[in-house]
Design a protein around this motif. Sequence first.
Motif: not given
Length: 148
Positions: A105, A137, A139
């Motif tokens: 992730e 990250d 995300v």
Amino acid sequence: MNTALHYSVSTGNFEIVNLLLDTKVCDVNAQNKAGYTSIMLAAVVPITCDYERQTLKRLFGEGNVNIKSTDSGQTALMLAVRHGNKDTVQLLLETGSDCNLQDKEGSTALMAACEHGHIDIVRLLLDNTTCDPDIKDNVMLSLSLSLM
């Protein structure tokens, strides 16, 4: 598929861990089906005395502390951080753990420490001169790209 070393470490049988390491026949870097090494499993076992600390230091020194699990891409350092095992985090850093590695992730050990509120571990990681607090990250990266 776990090895004898996997079982010994995960159950905290440190005398057996030392015995297995003494034989020099165990592959410390062997991964089970989920891709976890005995070092990764040791990272989640709390240290309760100096004997255990010395055993883990020996284990970490005999293997590759930066191997990533196949399932999540996590390292032993990330697992120790998530479980709040500050002593183990310190040992892993002393034996060459890379605090800037990212899991699948994109999370780092520092991100995990922040997420779980482990302030002492955050300080410990930031005191490590190689720790990069500016890593993003996946995300955040995908969110940033979608906003452009």
